[in-house]
Motif scaffolding. Structure first.
Motif, PDB file in Angstrom:
ATOM      1  N   THR A   1      -6.896  -1.822   0.634  1.00  0.00           N
ATOM      2  CA  THR A   1      -6.087  -0.896  -0.154  1.00  0.00           C
ATOM      3  C   THR A   1      -5.056  -1.667  -0.971  1.00  0.00           C
ATOM      4  O   THR A   1      -4.755  -2.822  -0.683  1.00  0.00           O
ATOM      5  CB  THR A   1      -5.347   0.120   0.735  1.00  0.00           C
ATOM      6  OG1 THR A   1      -4.318  -0.559   1.463  1.00  0.00           O
ATOM      7  CG2 THR A   1      -6.297   0.789   1.708  1.00  0.00           C
TER       8      THR A   1
ATOM      9  N   ARG B   1      -4.777   3.026  -4.053  1.00  0.00           N
ATOM     10  CA  ARG B   1      -6.238   3.079  -4.183  1.00  0.00           C
ATOM     11  C   ARG B   1      -6.868   2.371  -2.998  1.00  0.00           C
ATOM     12  O   ARG B   1      -6.208   1.636  -2.263  1.00  0.00           O
ATOM     13  CB  ARG B   1      -6.649   2.387  -5.470  1.00  0.00           C
ATOM     14  CG  ARG B   1      -6.098   0.965  -5.571  1.00  0.00           C
ATOM     15  CD  ARG B   1      -6.133   0.464  -6.999  1.00  0.00           C
ATOM     16  NE  ARG B   1      -5.526  -0.852  -7.095  1.00  0.00           N
ATOM     17  CZ  ARG B   1      -4.630  -1.189  -8.016  1.00  0.00           C
ATOM     18  NH1 ARG B   1      -4.228  -0.309  -8.902  1.00  0.00           N
ATOM     19  NH2 ARG B   1      -4.150  -2.412  -8.079  1.00  0.00           N
ATOM     20  N   MET B   2      -8.170   2.562  -2.824  1.00  0.00           N
ATOM     21  CA  MET B   2      -8.883   1.881  -1.742  1.00  0.00           C
ATOM     22  C   MET B   2     -10.332   1.651  -2.121  1.00  0.00           C
ATOM     23  O   MET B   2     -10.905   2.349  -2.968  1.00  0.00           O
ATOM     24  CB  MET B   2      -8.792   2.677  -0.440  1.00  0.00           C
ATOM     25  CG  MET B   2      -9.612   3.945  -0.410  1.00  0.00           C
ATOM     26  SD  MET B   2      -9.723   4.725   1.241  1.00  0.00           S
ATOM     27  CE  MET B   2      -8.088   5.411   1.439  1.00  0.00           C
TER      28      MET B   2
ATOM     29  N   ASN C   1      -6.269   7.343  -3.155  1.00  0.00           N
ATOM     30  CA  ASN C   1      -6.136   7.410  -1.703  1.00  0.00           C
ATOM     31  C   ASN C   1      -6.215   8.827  -1.146  1.00  0.00           C
ATOM     32  O   ASN C   1      -6.891   9.081  -0.156  1.00  0.00           O
ATOM     33  CB  ASN C   1      -4.796   6.793  -1.273  1.00  0.00           C
ATOM     34  CG  ASN C   1      -4.927   5.331  -0.902  1.00  0.00           C
ATOM     35  OD1 ASN C   1      -6.022   4.803  -0.779  1.00  0.00           O
ATOM     36  ND2 ASN C   1      -3.805   4.672  -0.727  1.00  0.00           N
TER      37      ASN C   1
ATOM     38  N   CYS D   1       0.837  -1.199   0.000  1.00  0.00           N
ATOM     39  CA  CYS D   1       0.000   0.000   0.000  1.00  0.00           C
ATOM     40  C   CYS D   1       0.872   1.251   0.000  1.00  0.00           C
ATOM     41  O   CYS D   1       2.058   1.194   0.325  1.00  0.00           O
ATOM     42  CB  CYS D   1      -0.962   0.008   1.178  1.00  0.00           C
ATOM     43  SG  CYS D   1      -0.189   0.133   2.794  1.00  0.00           S
TER      44      CYS D   1
END
Length: 513
Positions: free
Chosen positions: A356, A62-63, A97, A57
């Motif tokens: 994530t 991204r999540m 994020n 991560c």
């Protein structure tokens, strides 16, 4: 069963936390003690994971997440936006994020200032930390391919993982994040020092999406339960619910009474489910021009269950003739062992399940401000499917409700093994009727069809293993270890009104409180 000694389980009153690394769990708990919300706890944990779990991560990643907070069920989707650069054959991903951080504050989900949330991560980045077993595995695998800037952070002069890692550049980034009023200010501050890989005139605007959650209602033990997950194209969520629905169909047809045969049913349902997904297993290249998750879960579940039942009753040669038409026996079955990570957090009646990623380990293998730049699967496949605007990822956070309130936050890491680990645990609970709490189910041995074989824990039930071998499956026995895992699950479960039990996967470096 003899699962790994490092299996981390903890029981607490009124809260539960399970994250990929101990520093993240400790940060979430410290923020809870200061009156933070579950979103505050998550962001503090996430920032610590950026520092101590950098292979999986990054702030430039991204999540996806699903939450049940103050009676509201919702999803947050912050995938990487894809920018096609004219002079390059490869698209440049713009991370989601950072936008998610400011989105949560802007929408009133946070109680504490950014500076408070980021303080634990800044301290770890400046003072340093000892790499986890999982990080060492990633460094030993990817070390030769890392950029020199990454090597300087994580590898010593011999090329081995450092015994103590410091990342002051990432600490500076976190402090800039804490001081920024919005994402535009944040990006401008970073790019004023180093422009990064984007064109000078390009904005890094990537708004957070709020897709409607996907819901599956079922009954277990005479009580209705509701499974809620993310439903965007770039998640495993829909397919996890489909797997649960297939399990309920198989149970309804009475084919799960014999344990060994039931395990074959699970293996077959997983193969057929992965074959149903509109992306090639292991590559996420689309099978169709415009892939879609607009499916009828119950109808699809009935069709897959019917195929499973036919296969269970078929002679071995007919079974394998059918399997030859799927991805499983051939080279398309091979997948890498790169991971994502997952956070399960609960406080009182508020539950949160977020995952994530930056793609494969260390993303593009290039850092910016000491953090890995996000990776786009389109960069690997060198192709975009029609209408694609965001990266395709494999995240599947899940929340389960009973009696109108959340009782379980769960998710996993590990590419297609995300789907496998979650559907397996749901199969044990809903298909075989195991009444154990989820942490006990997580400690039971698993099986997963991978690379043309059945990856199976060495302590798997002998009668079920013998049955699967007799049905023609080749077994790849494995221990509880991060380099050959079968999904790295984190879960928090409410056992009663006050008692919560949290667990981190036996194969991971995860931490529960």
């Amino acid at each position: 069963m003899n699962s790994a000694a490092n299996f981390h389980v903890h029981r607490s009153v009124s809260f539960g936390i399970a994250t990929p690394v101990s520093w993240a769990t400790a940060a979430a708990n410290a923020i809870r003690q200061q009156g933070g919300s579950v979103f505050d706890m998550y962001l503090a944990a996430l920032a610590c994971a950026w520092v101590t779990d950098p292979a999986n991560c990054s702030p430039f990643g991204r999540m996806q997440g699903v939450f049940s907070v103050a009676g509201e069920i919702g999803c947050i989707s912050a995938p990487s936006a894809i920018r096609q650069v004219p002079e390059s054959a490869l698209p440049i991903p713009v991370p989601g994020n950072i936008a998610a951080w400011f989105f949560l504050r802007r929408n009133g989900h946070l109680r504490l200032p950014f500076g408070t949330l980021i303080a634990p991560a800044v301290a770890v980045a400046r003072e340093g930390f000892q790499p986890t077993i999982g990080l060492k595995v990633a460094l030993e695998s990817e070390g030769p391919d890392l950029s020199e800037a990454f090597k300087a952070i994580y590898l010593d002069e011999t090329g081995a993982p450092r015994e103590h890692v410091r990342n002051p550049q990432l600490a500076n980034l976190l402090q800039i994040l804490a001081a920024s009023e919005n994402e535009t200010d944040f990006w401008c501050s970073l790019r004023a020092t180093d422009p990064g890989p984007w064109r000078p005139e390009e904005t890094l605007d990537n708004p957070v999406q709020r897709p409607a959650p996907r819901i599956l209602d079922l009954e277990f033990g005479g009580r209705p339960q509701r499974l809620t997950t993310t439903a965007a194209l770039h998640t495993w969520g829909t397919w996890t619910l489909l797997g649960a629905a297939v399990t309920m169909e198989l149970r309804r047809h009475g084919v799960l009474r014999d344990f060994a045969r039931a395990m074959e049913a699970y293996v077959l349902s997983t193969i057929f489910l992965l074959d149903r997904i509109p992306f090639a297993v292991g590559t996420l290249e689309p099978k169709t021009t415009r892939p879609s998750v607009d499916i009828d879960i119950l109808a699809d579940a009935a069709a897959i269950a019917e195929r499973v039942i036919r296969s269970l009753d078929a002679p071995v040669d007919e079974l394998w003739k059918d399997l030859q038409s799927t991805y499983f026996p051939g080279p398309d079955s091979w997948t890498d062992d790169a991971n994502t990570n997952h956070f399960a957090i609960a406080s009182g009646n508020d539950f949160l399940s977020f995952t994530t990623s930056i793609g494969p380990w260390f993303g593009s293998k290039l850092p910016w401000w000491g953090a890995g730049l996000g990776y786009s699967y389109a960069m690997e496949s060198r192709s975009l499917f029609e209408g694609q605007t965001h990266d395709v990822t494999e995240m599947s956070p899940l929340i389960i409700e009973a009696g109108g309130r959340p009782i379980l936050a769960i998710g996993s890491a590990g590419s297609e093994r995300i789907l496998g680990s979650l559907t397996y645990l749901l199969f044990l609970r809903y298909g075989l009727g195991f009444n154990d709490c989820m942490t006990d189910l997580m400690a039971k041995p698993r099986v997963f069809p991978k690379d043309g074989k059945l990856r199976m824990h060495s302590d798997f039930w002998p009668e079920a293993r013998a049955h699967l071998q007799a049905r023609g499956f080749e077994i790849a026995a494995t221990g509880y270890e991060p380099n050959t895992h079968m999904g790295m699950v984190n879960a928090v479960e409410r056992l009663d009104s006050d008692q919560f039990e949290s667990g981190a996967d036996p194969s991971s470096s995860g931490s529960a409180l």
